[in-house]
Scaffold this motif. Structure first.
Motif, PDB file in Angstrom:
ATOM      1  N   MET A   1       0.837  -1.185   0.000  1.00 30.25           N
ATOM      2  CA  MET A   1       0.000   0.000   0.000  1.00 30.25           C
ATOM      3  C   MET A   1       0.876   1.240   0.000  1.00 30.25           C
ATOM      4  SD  MET A   1      -3.069  -1.345   0.110  1.00 30.25           S
ATOM      5  CE  MET A   1      -4.164  -0.014   0.510  1.00 30.25           C
ATOM      6  N   HIS A   2       0.402   2.270  -0.670  1.00 23.26           N
ATOM      7  CA  HIS A   2       1.035   3.582  -0.664  1.00 23.26           C
ATOM      8  C   HIS A   2       0.079   4.579  -0.023  1.00 23.26           C
ATOM      9  CE1 HIS A   2       4.041   2.690  -4.160  1.00 23.26           C
ATOM     10  NE2 HIS A   2       4.426   2.186  -3.008  1.00 23.26           N
ATOM     11  N   LEU A   3       0.613   5.742   0.283  1.00 22.54           N
ATOM     12  CA  LEU A   3      -0.163   6.776   0.961  1.00 22.54           C
ATOM     13  C   LEU A   3      -0.493   7.911  -0.006  1.00 22.54           C
ATOM     14  CD1 LEU A   3      -1.239   7.668   3.772  1.00 22.54           C
ATOM     15  CD2 LEU A   3       0.880   8.975   4.004  1.00 22.54           C
ATOM     16  N   ALA A   4      -1.786   8.159  -0.206  1.00 25.05           N
ATOM     17  CA  ALA A   4      -2.224   9.303  -1.006  1.00 25.05           C
ATOM     18  C   ALA A   4      -2.472  10.469  -0.051  1.00 25.05           C
ATOM     19  CB  ALA A   4      -3.509   8.967  -1.758  1.00 25.05           C
ATOM     20  N   TYR A  40       8.906   9.379  -2.748  1.00 23.33           N
ATOM     21  CA  TYR A  40       7.948  10.044  -3.640  1.00 23.33           C
ATOM     22  C   TYR A  40       7.549   9.070  -4.740  1.00 23.33           C
ATOM     23  CZ  TYR A  40       6.330  13.092  -7.436  1.00 23.33           C
ATOM     24  OH  TYR A  40       5.621  13.667  -8.439  1.00 23.33           O
ATOM     25  N   VAL A  41       6.258   9.022  -5.060  1.00 25.71           N
ATOM     26  CA  VAL A  41       5.764   8.135  -6.108  1.00 25.71           C
ATOM     27  C   VAL A  41       5.199   8.924  -7.279  1.00 25.71           C
ATOM     28  CG1 VAL A  41       4.094   6.323  -6.672  1.00 25.71           C
ATOM     29  CG2 VAL A  41       5.287   6.283  -4.460  1.00 25.71           C
ATOM     30  N   TRP A  42       4.299   9.873  -7.000  1.00 21.79           N
ATOM     31  CA  TRP A  42       3.551  10.532  -8.076  1.00 21.79           C
ATOM     32  C   TRP A  42       2.886  11.782  -7.544  1.00 21.79           C
ATOM     33  CZ3 TRP A  42      -1.768  11.400  -8.043  1.00 21.79           C
ATOM     34  CH2 TRP A  42      -2.345  11.794  -9.258  1.00 21.79           C
ATOM     35  N   GLN A  43       2.688  12.737  -8.445  1.00 19.82           N
ATOM     36  CA  GLN A  43       1.888  13.921  -8.136  1.00 19.82           C
ATOM     37  C   GLN A  43       1.071  14.275  -9.363  1.00 19.82           C
ATOM     38  OE1 GLN A  43       3.569  17.245  -5.926  1.00 19.82           O
ATOM     39  NE2 GLN A  43       2.918  18.584  -7.574  1.00 19.82           N
ATOM     40  N   MET A  44      -0.174  14.691  -9.153  1.00 21.02           N
ATOM     41  CA  MET A  44      -0.994  15.135 -10.272  1.00 21.02           C
ATOM     42  C   MET A  44      -0.311  16.324 -10.934  1.00 21.02           C
ATOM     43  SD  MET A  44      -5.007  16.131 -10.482  1.00 21.02           S
ATOM     44  CE  MET A  44      -5.471  14.396 -10.575  1.00 21.02           C
ATOM     45  N   GLY A  45      -0.253  16.314 -12.243  1.00 20.35           N
ATOM     46  CA  GLY A  45       0.402  17.367 -13.000  1.00 20.35           C
ATOM     47  C   GLY A  45      -0.278  18.718 -12.861  1.00 20.35           C
ATOM     48  N   GLU A  46       0.515  19.752 -13.080  1.00 20.39           N
ATOM     49  CA  GLU A  46       0.037  21.127 -12.905  1.00 20.39           C
ATOM     50  C   GLU A  46      -1.154  21.447 -13.802  1.00 20.39           C
ATOM     51  OE1 GLU A  46       1.764  25.695 -13.161  1.00 20.39           O
ATOM     52  OE2 GLU A  46       3.124  24.017 -13.431  1.00 20.39           O
ATOM     53  N   ASP A  47      -1.103  21.050 -15.067  1.00 21.67           N
ATOM     54  CA  ASP A  47      -2.205  21.365 -15.986  1.00 21.67           C
ATOM     55  C   ASP A  47      -3.509  20.694 -15.560  1.00 21.67           C
ATOM     56  OD1 ASP A  47      -0.490  22.922 -17.479  1.00 21.67           O
ATOM     57  OD2 ASP A  47      -0.150  21.400 -19.017  1.00 21.67           O
ATOM     58  N   GLU A  48      -3.412  19.416 -15.184  1.00 19.60           N
ATOM     59  CA  GLU A  48      -4.615  18.691 -14.754  1.00 19.60           C
ATOM     60  C   GLU A  48      -5.161  19.270 -13.446  1.00 19.60           C
ATOM     61  OE1 GLU A  48      -6.161  14.112 -14.072  1.00 19.60           O
ATOM     62  OE2 GLU A  48      -4.043  14.455 -14.476  1.00 19.60           O
ATOM     63  N   MET A  49      -4.263  19.634 -12.527  1.00 19.36           N
ATOM     64  CA  MET A  49      -4.695  20.215 -11.251  1.00 19.36           C
ATOM     65  C   MET A  49      -5.331  21.578 -11.479  1.00 19.36           C
ATOM     66  SD  MET A  49      -5.131  19.821  -8.034  1.00 19.36           S
ATOM     67  CE  MET A  49      -4.109  18.475  -7.480  1.00 19.36           C
ATOM     68  N   THR A  69      -2.791  20.193  -3.915  1.00 21.82           N
ATOM     69  CA  THR A  69      -1.823  19.194  -4.335  1.00 21.82           C
ATOM     70  C   THR A  69      -2.408  17.813  -4.069  1.00 21.82           C
ATOM     71  OG1 THR A  69      -0.011  20.649  -3.648  1.00 21.82           O
ATOM     72  CG2 THR A  69       0.540  18.351  -4.011  1.00 21.82           C
ATOM     73  N   LEU A  70      -2.214  16.914  -5.005  1.00 23.14           N
ATOM     74  CA  LEU A  70      -2.607  15.521  -4.863  1.00 23.14           C
ATOM     75  C   LEU A  70      -1.388  14.684  -5.198  1.00 23.14           C
ATOM     76  CD1 LEU A  70      -4.703  13.256  -4.494  1.00 23.14           C
ATOM     77  CD2 LEU A  70      -5.410  13.643  -6.876  1.00 23.14           C
ATOM     78  N   SER A  71      -0.923  13.894  -4.232  1.00 22.76           N
ATOM     79  CA  SER A  71       0.292  13.119  -4.458  1.00 22.76           C
ATOM     80  C   SER A  71       0.203  11.753  -3.792  1.00 22.76           C
ATOM     81  CB  SER A  71       1.525  13.875  -3.941  1.00 22.76           C
ATOM     82  OG  SER A  71       1.448  14.106  -2.553  1.00 22.76           O
ATOM     83  N   VAL A  72       1.140  10.890  -4.160  1.00 23.28           N
ATOM     84  CA  VAL A  72       1.232   9.545  -3.592  1.00 23.28           C
ATOM     85  C   VAL A  72       2.664   9.327  -3.138  1.00 23.28           C
ATOM     86  CG1 VAL A  72       1.025   7.063  -4.058  1.00 23.28           C
ATOM     87  CG2 VAL A  72      -0.625   8.663  -5.069  1.00 23.28           C
ATOM     88  N   ASP A 116      -0.184   0.685  -7.275  1.00 21.06           N
ATOM     89  CA  ASP A 116      -0.285   1.109  -8.672  1.00 21.06           C
ATOM     90  C   ASP A 116      -1.422   2.091  -8.934  1.00 21.06           C
ATOM     91  OD1 ASP A 116      -2.351  -0.671  -8.278  1.00 21.06           O
ATOM     92  OD2 ASP A 116      -1.986  -1.801 -10.133  1.00 21.06           O
ATOM     93  N   HIS A 117      -2.129   2.501  -7.902  1.00 20.43           N
ATOM     94  CA  HIS A 117      -3.286   3.393  -8.064  1.00 20.43           C
ATOM     95  C   HIS A 117      -2.862   4.860  -8.055  1.00 20.43           C
ATOM     96  CE1 HIS A 117      -7.402   4.779  -7.833  1.00 20.43           C
ATOM     97  NE2 HIS A 117      -7.107   5.495  -6.765  1.00 20.43           N
ATOM     98  N   ARG A 118      -3.438   5.648  -8.963  1.00 13.45           N
ATOM     99  CA  ARG A 118      -3.238   7.097  -8.996  1.00 13.45           C
ATOM    100  C   ARG A 118      -4.606   7.738  -8.779  1.00 13.45           C
ATOM    101  NH1 ARG A 118       0.621   4.988  -8.119  1.00 13.45           N
ATOM    102  NH2 ARG A 118       2.552   4.906  -9.293  1.00 13.45           N
ATOM    103  N   PRO A 119      -4.810   8.382  -7.643  1.00 13.26           N
ATOM    104  CA  PRO A 119      -6.136   8.921  -7.326  1.00 13.26           C
ATOM    105  C   PRO A 119      -6.547  10.061  -8.248  1.00 13.26           C
ATOM    106  CG  PRO A 119      -4.538   9.421  -5.578  1.00 13.26           C
ATOM    107  CD  PRO A 119      -3.826   8.608  -6.605  1.00 13.26           C
ATOM    108  N   THR A 120      -7.848  10.235  -8.349  1.00 20.07           N
ATOM    109  CA  THR A 120      -8.418  11.321  -9.137  1.00 20.07           C
ATOM    110  C   THR A 120      -8.817  12.467  -8.205  1.00 20.07           C
ATOM    111  OG1 THR A 120     -10.678  10.506  -8.894  1.00 20.07           O
ATOM    112  CG2 THR A 120      -9.373   9.642 -10.767  1.00 20.07           C
ATOM    113  N   ILE A 121      -9.111  13.601  -8.807  1.00 19.81           N
ATOM    114  CA  ILE A 121      -9.608  14.738  -8.018  1.00 19.81           C
ATOM    115  C   ILE A 121     -10.935  14.389  -7.360  1.00 19.81           C
ATOM    116  CG2 ILE A 121     -10.572  17.065  -8.225  1.00 19.81           C
ATOM    117  CD1 ILE A 121      -7.562  17.048  -8.064  1.00 19.81           C
ATOM    118  N   ALA A 122     -11.801  13.704  -8.076  1.00 22.85           N
ATOM    119  CA  ALA A 122     -13.095  13.319  -7.496  1.00 22.85           C
ATOM    120  C   ALA A 122     -12.883  12.437  -6.269  1.00 22.85           C
ATOM    121  CB  ALA A 122     -13.955  12.609  -8.539  1.00 22.85           C
ATOM    122  N   GLU A 123     -11.949  11.499  -6.349  1.00 21.86           N
ATOM    123  CA  GLU A 123     -11.646  10.632  -5.207  1.00 21.86           C
ATOM    124  C   GLU A 123     -11.103  11.451  -4.037  1.00 21.86           C
ATOM    125  OE1 GLU A 123      -8.622   6.931  -4.166  1.00 21.86           O
ATOM    126  OE2 GLU A 123      -8.867   7.554  -6.243  1.00 21.86           O
ATOM    127  N   ALA A 124     -10.181  12.363  -4.329  1.00 26.76           N
ATOM    128  CA  ALA A 124      -9.592  13.196  -3.280  1.00 26.76           C
ATOM    129  C   ALA A 124     -10.655  14.060  -2.606  1.00 26.76           C
ATOM    130  CB  ALA A 124      -8.477  14.065  -3.860  1.00 26.76           C
TER     131      ALA A 124
END
Length: 170
Positions: A1-4, A40-49, A69-72, A116-124
């Motif tokens: 498990m990773h932490l979002a 660090y695993v991932w962060q939602m990109g600036e344009d998408e955010m 910011t949304l990151s994992v 392997d999951h990358r959360p969405t804004i709706a999920e956040a």
């Protein structure tokens, strides 16, 4: 498990206001540091955010002063190190200059995700709403709960261990 993790705030002033310049001018620096940080695993990109923040009627409200910011991260320990032991903390300590603390009751939410999951804004946004509505639970929590909950049951949060099952629909 990773932490979002998802954090959100509404700036006191417009992004181009000189009173926000030190914050705005250092975002790329802080984001680059996050990307180089251990765990660090991932962060939602600036344009998408930006698109999510500005979407009229969207889950983040469409306010042009929104900063989020949304990151994992691999673990709570990795995220804590970045937040509290890097230059990020200097900016965090100055947050009252840029944010109105009364704009929202909750500004940060964390939850465990499959590696392997990358959360969405709706999920956040749903996790933040759950935390605001229900308080800390295994599905949406803040710093203190994470430290107490997983350290208490013997789980080693430094290795990214969290609950073995997560209700992603929460």
């Amino acid at each position: 498990m990773h932490l979002a993790e998802f954090n959100i705030g509404i700036l006191k002033y417009d992004w181009d206001d000189p009173r926000v310049a030190d914050f705005a001018d250092n975002l790329d620096r802080v984001f680059a540091l996050a990307e180089r940080s251990p765990g660090y695993v991932w962060q939602m990109g600036e344009d998408e955010m930006d698109a999510a923040q500005l979407e009229p009627g969207g889950v983040l409200g469409g306010n042009p002063r929104t900063a989020s910011t949304l990151s994992v991260w691999e673990s709570l320990t990795a995220l804590e190190h970045f937040v509290w032991r890097t230059v990020h903390k200097r900016f965090y300590d100055r947050r009252a200059e840029w944010y109105d603390p009364a704009d929202q009751p909750t500004r940060l939410v964390m939850w465990w995700v499959d590696a392997d999951h990358r959360p969405t804004i709706a999920e956040a946004a749903a996790r933040l709403a759950k935390l605001t509505r229900d308080g800390d639970t295994d599905d949406a929590f803040g710093w203190d709960y994470a430290r107490r909950r997983w350290a208490k049951d013997g789980t080693d949060v430094s290795r990214g261990d969290g609950p073995k099952t997560v209700d992603a629909g929460s």
